[in-house]
Scaffold this motif. Structure first.
Motif, PDB file in Angstrom:
ATOM      1  N   ALA A 176       0.815  -1.220   0.000  1.00 37.87           N
ATOM      2  CA  ALA A 176       0.000   0.000   0.000  1.00 37.87           C
ATOM      3  C   ALA A 176       0.843   1.262   0.000  1.00 37.87           C
ATOM      4  N   ALA A 177       2.150   1.123  -0.035  1.00 38.45           N
ATOM      5  CA  ALA A 177       3.051   2.286   0.017  1.00 38.45           C
ATOM      6  C   ALA A 177       2.876   3.168  -1.211  1.00 38.45           C
ATOM      7  N   PRO A 178       3.165   4.461  -1.071  1.00 38.26           N
ATOM      8  CA  PRO A 178       3.140   5.337  -2.248  1.00 38.26           C
ATOM      9  C   PRO A 178       4.286   4.991  -3.181  1.00 38.26           C
ATOM     10  N   SER A 179       4.066   5.152  -4.472  1.00 38.91           N
ATOM     11  CA  SER A 179       5.145   4.966  -5.442  1.00 38.91           C
ATOM     12  C   SER A 179       4.966   5.972  -6.566  1.00 38.91           C
ATOM     13  N   VAL A 180       6.075   6.540  -7.003  1.00 40.06           N
ATOM     14  CA  VAL A 180       6.040   7.569  -8.032  1.00 40.06           C
ATOM     15  C   VAL A 180       5.475   6.988  -9.324  1.00 40.06           C
ATOM     16  N   GLY A 181       4.448   7.646  -9.874  1.00 37.40           N
ATOM     17  CA  GLY A 181       3.830   7.165 -11.099  1.00 37.40           C
ATOM     18  C   GLY A 181       3.115   5.845 -10.941  1.00 37.40           C
ATOM     19  N   LEU A 182       2.841   5.454  -9.695  1.00 40.54           N
ATOM     20  CA  LEU A 182       2.229   4.160  -9.377  1.00 40.54           C
ATOM     21  C   LEU A 182       3.006   3.015 -10.038  1.00 40.54           C
ATOM     22  N   MET A 183       4.325   3.143 -10.043  1.00 42.10           N
ATOM     23  CA  MET A 183       5.150   2.121 -10.687  1.00 42.10           C
ATOM     24  C   MET A 183       5.243   0.839  -9.865  1.00 42.10           C
ATOM     25  N   GLN A 184       5.031   0.930  -8.546  1.00 44.37           N
ATOM     26  CA  GLN A 184       5.116  -0.233  -7.658  1.00 44.37           C
ATOM     27  C   GLN A 184       6.349  -1.085  -8.008  1.00 44.37           C
ATOM     28  N   PRO A 185       7.545  -0.534  -7.815  1.00 43.09           N
ATOM     29  CA  PRO A 185       8.758  -1.214  -8.284  1.00 43.09           C
ATOM     30  C   PRO A 185       9.267  -2.310  -7.363  1.00 43.09           C
ATOM     31  N   TRP A 186       8.594  -2.543  -6.251  1.00 46.95           N
ATOM     32  CA  TRP A 186       9.093  -3.485  -5.257  1.00 46.95           C
ATOM     33  C   TRP A 186       8.784  -4.939  -5.627  1.00 46.95           C
ATOM     34  N   ARG A 187       9.691  -5.814  -5.209  1.00 47.55           N
ATOM     35  CA  ARG A 187       9.484  -7.257  -5.265  1.00 47.55           C
ATOM     36  C   ARG A 187       9.944  -7.826  -3.931  1.00 47.55           C
ATOM     37  N   PHE A 188       9.095  -8.634  -3.295  1.00 46.13           N
ATOM     38  CA  PHE A 188       9.416  -9.239  -2.005  1.00 46.13           C
ATOM     39  C   PHE A 188       9.630 -10.738  -2.212  1.00 46.13           C
ATOM     40  N   ILE A 189      10.837 -11.198  -1.951  1.00 48.16           N
ATOM     41  CA  ILE A 189      11.171 -12.612  -2.118  1.00 48.16           C
ATOM     42  C   ILE A 189      11.282 -13.243  -0.735  1.00 48.16           C
ATOM     43  N   GLY A 217      12.169  -4.096  -9.166  1.00 46.67           N
ATOM     44  CA  GLY A 217      11.738  -4.907 -10.290  1.00 46.67           C
ATOM     45  C   GLY A 217      12.473  -4.568 -11.574  1.00 46.67           C
ATOM     46  N   ASP A 218      12.574  -5.541 -12.452  1.00 45.02           N
ATOM     47  CA  ASP A 218      13.323  -5.335 -13.694  1.00 45.02           C
ATOM     48  C   ASP A 218      12.525  -4.576 -14.755  1.00 45.02           C
ATOM     49  N   ASP A 219      11.257  -4.263 -14.469  1.00 41.86           N
ATOM     50  CA  ASP A 219      10.426  -3.545 -15.449  1.00 41.86           C
ATOM     51  C   ASP A 219      10.324  -2.055 -15.148  1.00 41.86           C
ATOM     52  N   ARG A 220      11.074  -1.568 -14.172  1.00 43.80           N
ATOM     53  CA  ARG A 220      10.907  -0.186 -13.735  1.00 43.80           C
ATOM     54  C   ARG A 220      11.409   0.817 -14.767  1.00 43.80           C
ATOM     55  N   SER A 221      12.272   0.378 -15.698  1.00 42.60           N
ATOM     56  CA  SER A 221      12.838   1.308 -16.670  1.00 42.60           C
ATOM     57  C   SER A 221      11.783   1.867 -17.625  1.00 42.60           C
ATOM     58  N   ARG A 222      10.660   1.199 -17.739  1.00 42.16           N
ATOM     59  CA  ARG A 222       9.618   1.693 -18.648  1.00 42.16           C
ATOM     60  C   ARG A 222       8.828   2.852 -18.042  1.00 42.16           C
ATOM     61  N   HIS A 223       9.025   3.120 -16.755  1.00 41.65           N
ATOM     62  CA  HIS A 223       8.299   4.198 -16.081  1.00 41.65           C
ATOM     63  C   HIS A 223       9.078   5.500 -16.214  1.00 41.65           C
ATOM     64  N   THR A 283      14.088  12.902 -14.696  1.00 38.30           N
ATOM     65  CA  THR A 283      15.217  13.648 -14.154  1.00 38.30           C
ATOM     66  C   THR A 283      15.683  13.114 -12.814  1.00 38.30           C
ATOM     67  N   MET A 284      14.868  12.270 -12.179  1.00 48.37           N
ATOM     68  CA  MET A 284      15.227  11.704 -10.869  1.00 48.37           C
ATOM     69  C   MET A 284      15.003  10.199 -10.899  1.00 48.37           C
ATOM     70  N   PRO A 285      15.878   9.464 -11.572  1.00 46.41           N
ATOM     71  CA  PRO A 285      15.679   8.016 -11.724  1.00 46.41           C
ATOM     72  C   PRO A 285      15.685   7.248 -10.414  1.00 46.41           C
ATOM     73  N   SER A 286      16.256   7.829  -9.368  1.00 48.57           N
ATOM     74  CA  SER A 286      16.309   7.125  -8.086  1.00 48.57           C
ATOM     75  C   SER A 286      14.967   7.095  -7.359  1.00 48.57           C
TER      76      SER A 286
END
Length: 216
Positions: free
Chosen positions: A47-60, A113-119, A125-128
């Protein structure tokens, strides 16, 4: 306009979780986390906020005992490398307990996640900002764990390339945290590194300024 604020008791609970959150190293060996509690914690993280709703996290979730030992070996290798890099504080650092990988009830590796580059939204200007979003998810999990009476420790001592290979991460996926989660003997009233006299937290006033950067 409706009043959307929490009740006094609810506000106190939120601020208590923030104030009493600790980066835990000591865990109760052999303890478990109930499935329903674990589901709530992961839902809080998601439920955390993510820029552009990219949801870049993966929990293993690490459930294989041999894999857990392999992760611990990577952490221990980096612990020694860090001690060497610290020079005169080497012995002092080695005396610290810096992780609970083998003792915690649950072990997670959090990755970008490995798909974050498409966001592009928020990252041109702030890839981090993908890492900032993952950090928000970890903080959500941390606070929810404290509210559930569980401890969490964020371990950052590892070679990310070695860990990625160990977990067979795809493409541009990148591990950013090893999280130790579970019941703990107790929560200290101050950060562990303060109690161990490794560092001292600085007051808020040193970090707040107005209109421009001021101070050291």
């Amino acid at each position: 306009m409706t009043d959307e604020s929490f009740s006094d008791a609810e506000r106190r609970a939120v601020y208590r979780a923030i104030a009493e959150r600790r980066d835990m190293r000591e865990f109760v060996p052999g303890a478990t986390v109930p499935d329903d509690v674990l589901a709530r914690l992961l839902a809080a993280a998601h439920a955390a906020p993510s820029v552009g709703l990219m949801q870049p996290w993966r929990f293993i979730r690490i459930t294989d005992a041999e894999l857990r030992r392999s992760i611990h070996a990577l952490v221990d290798d980096e612990r020694r490398n860090t001690a060497e890099a610290l020079g005169e504080r080497s012995d002092e650092f080695l005396a610290l307990k810096v992780e609970g990988v083998l003792d915690c009830a649950e072990l997670f590796v959090v990755a970008l996640g490995d798909d974050r580059s498409r966001h592009v939204f928020g990252r041109r200007t702030m890839p981090s900002m993908d890492l900032a979003s993952v950090s928000c998810a970890i903080q959500n999990l941390w606070l929810a764990a404290r509210a559930e009476g569980l401890g969490l420790g964020w371990v950052s001592l590892f070679d990310p390339h070695a860990l990625a290979e160990l977990l067979r991460l795809p493409g541009d996926a990148e591990p950013v945290a090893v999280l130790c989660l579970g019941p703990v003997p107790g929560f200290p009233d101050r950060p562990v590194l303060e109690l161990e006299r490794w560092a001292v937290g600085r007051p808020l006033a040193e970090f707040v300024s107005e209109n421009a950067w001021t101070g050291p």
